[in-house]
Design a protein around this motif. Structure first.
Motif, mmCIF file in Angstrom:
data_model
loop_
_atom_site.group_PDB
_atom_site.id
_atom_site.type_symbol
_atom_site.label_atom_id
_atom_site.label_comp_id
_atom_site.label_asym_id
_atom_site.label_seq_id
_atom_site.Cartn_x
_atom_site.Cartn_y
_atom_site.Cartn_z
ATOM 1 N N ALA A 65 39.655 36.833 33.553
ATOM 2 C CA ALA A 65 39.692 38.520 33.704
ATOM 3 C C ALA A 65 37.342 38.862 33.595
ATOM 4 N N ALA A 66 37.113 38.480 33.408
ATOM 5 C CA ALA A 66 35.475 37.697 33.382
ATOM 6 C C ALA A 66 34.924 37.753 34.311
ATOM 7 N N SER A 92 47.606 33.521 31.172
ATOM 8 C CA SER A 92 47.013 33.811 32.391
ATOM 9 C C SER A 92 47.414 35.210 33.238
ATOM 10 N N LEU A 93 46.046 35.916 33.813
ATOM 11 C CA LEU A 93 46.669 37.026 33.848
ATOM 12 C C LEU A 93 47.705 37.498 35.214
ATOM 13 N N GLN A 112 43.792 44.319 31.667
ATOM 14 C CA GLN A 112 43.346 43.872 33.266
ATOM 15 C C GLN A 112 44.920 42.872 33.538
ATOM 16 N N PHE A 113 45.803 43.327 32.443
ATOM 17 C CA PHE A 113 47.236 43.024 32.856
ATOM 18 C C PHE A 113 47.864 43.226 34.210
ATOM 19 N N ALA A 142 52.499 33.339 30.131
ATOM 20 C CA ALA A 142 52.083 34.463 30.802
ATOM 21 C C ALA A 142 53.464 34.541 31.825
ATOM 22 N N LEU A 143 54.786 33.551 32.355
ATOM 23 C CA LEU A 143 56.126 33.435 32.717
ATOM 24 C C LEU A 143 57.007 33.814 32.068
#
Length: 477
Positions: A65-66, A92-93, A112-113, A142-143
């Motif tokens: 995200a940065a 991870s995003l 940010q997701f 994330a998955l």
């Protein structure tokens, strides 16, 4: 076109440095050697007395995200990092749209997701024009969050298939591989069938598998074996993330872990990354508040005014146990002083070890590794203590990492390679960030070039020429 003249060239291969010149043209290194004969009209920069090396590659970051929200990327650029590997620890995003994901996903900026696919995240990064390059891994957690309603069990066959389809799509869109973090609750229930299915999907595209081990404490040997068996069965390289022996009872066990890793390395491709500190940092966890480990708060939504304070002091003022204080501070994060010098020395100097900061850019009072990991490798372990030569230190931060992640035109100074470069004073280059003042830039860094553009000069940020570095798609993949 620019000639960098008279530097000590440390090329990232680990071989002896030499005095010479390097020519940049159109984002590439077009010539290097001692005393290059270049047209007098070519601009030149005198680099006498300075080291010229490949830009450092952060093998383990949480900058997903940065790169979008703070694209100047000063915590990394100011220490000579020109490429970060994102998506580590299963976090991870992409591919996840979720306004309030559970820990440890909140180590990234929660708002940010919003990227349902790797291509969307990649487009957002490139639209932000970050100052440095990025390599993206896809996080197993994330998955799971995308595909499973109940995280307390292994995935079903149908859920595995859906996760593999999403990973396959991400790999076709340029992701570098898979990461997992079964240490954390949302992924802890994953079984070998689930992890192996995803690892095989990444392997079909030539990806890597980076693993935050299920256990870095008493069961660390079993956790290493589990990760290695998964990667071996799937046929892809393994990277053991931020390798450590955590907790007083485990101090000294790096003798065992490294011996096991060496044996496993005889049958399969593997490596590890490490940060040069005795403390780790992650979300607040009651199970880590054991009364023996000093813990320093890096953020707390419930009590932001306590950020930067020691957990023991907070618990004493509140008249409760440290574990209870953790519960009252949630959600939050902390530094955990879990390691000993001998283990960190042994792991960091091992030939398989590359450098990853594991920095957390969204913490209010971050671990100093976010701003200081790379200069500290040379200053503390090389110049001050003599555990690494300059060439070895640079290799661990450049050429070794590029090879592990399949970045053929990064990490080494040679003709035709991308002109990611760092210029520094070897006598002064070092970390100034510490646990009391964690956001202080390094000393002794002179200049940084990213894709041939001068990105930082004497502390002043200039061009933002970074990009997402994608894997070449294999035919038929």
């Amino acid at each position: 076109m620019l000639l960098l003249h008279g530097a000590l060239i440390v090329d990232g291969s680990g071989t002896q440095g030499w005095s010479g010149d390097l020519l940049i043209d159109s984002g590439r290194i077009t010539a290097l050697g001692p005393g290059l004969q270049i047209d007098t009209g070519v601009p030149r920069r005198d680099c006498s007395g300075l080291v010229l090396a490949p830009g450092f590659i952060d093998a383990h970051s949480h900058d997903d995200a940065a790169l979008i929200t703070a694209p100047a990327m000063m915590p990394k650029l100011s220490q000579g990092v020109t490429t970060v590997v994102t998506g580590n620890c299963g976090i991870s995003l992409a591919p996840l749209v979720n306004p309030d994901p559970p820990p440890p996903m909140n180590l990234l900026a929660r708002e940010q997701f919003r990227y349902a696919g790797f291509a969307e995240w990649r487009a957002a990064v490139e639209a932000a024009r970050p100052a440095i390059n990025a390599v993206g891994l896809v996080g197993h957690t994330a998955l799971r969050l995308r595909c499973m309603g109940d995280l307390s069990r292994p995935a079903t066959a149908a859920e595995r298939d859906t996760m593999c389809e999403l990973l396959d799509e991400a790999m076709r869109q340029g992701a570098a591989g898979l990461s997992s973090g079964t240490f954390y609750a949302p992924a802890a229930a994953a079984d070998p069938a689930e992890l192996q299915a995803l690892a095989r999907a990444a392997a079909r595209h030539g990806g890597v598998y980076a693993v935050h081990l299920r256990n870095e404490m008493a069961e660390v040997l079993d956790a290493i074996t589990e990760a290695a068996d998964c990667a071996f069965e799937a046929g892809l390289p393994l990277i053991i993330s931020h390798h450590k022996c955590a907790g007083h009872a485990q101090w000294g066990r790096s003798l065992q872990t490294l011996a096991l890793i060496e044996r496993l390395g005889e049958r399969q491709a593997l490596g590890l990354d490490v940060y040069p500190y005795l403390a780790g940092s992650t979300v607040l966890r009651e199970d880590l508040a054991d009364g023996l480990t000093p813990i320093r708060l890096t953020w707390s939504d419930a009590h932001p005014e306590l950020t930067g304070q020691w957990l023991a002091d907070i618990a004493q003022r509140w008249g409760c146990s440290e574990a209870e204080a953790v519960s009252r501070l949630q959600p939050g994060g902390a530094c955990y002083f879990q390691m000993c010098d001998a283990d960190v020395d042994r792991i960091l100097t091992h030939p398989l070890a590359m450098i990853g900061s594991d920095g957390l850019p969204h913490d209010r009072f971050p671990h100093p590794r976010l701003w200081g990991a790379f200069p500290r490798v040379w200053a503390h372990y090389g110049r001050e203590r003599g555990l690494l030569s300059l060439e070895q230190a640079v290799h661990k931060m450049t050429g070794l990492t590029a090879r592990r992640f399949g970045l053929p035109d990064r990490g080494q100074l040679r003709e035709g390679a991308a002109a990611d470069l760092v210029l520094f004073d070897a006598g002064r280059f070092g970390d100034r960030a510490d646990y009391g003042a964690p956001c202080v830039p390094a000393a002794g860094l002179v200049a940084v070039w990213v894709n041939g553009e001068l990105a930082l000069d004497n502390g002043q940020p200039l061009a933002r020429a970074g990009r997402v570095l994608t894997r070449p798609v294999r035919p038929g993949s």
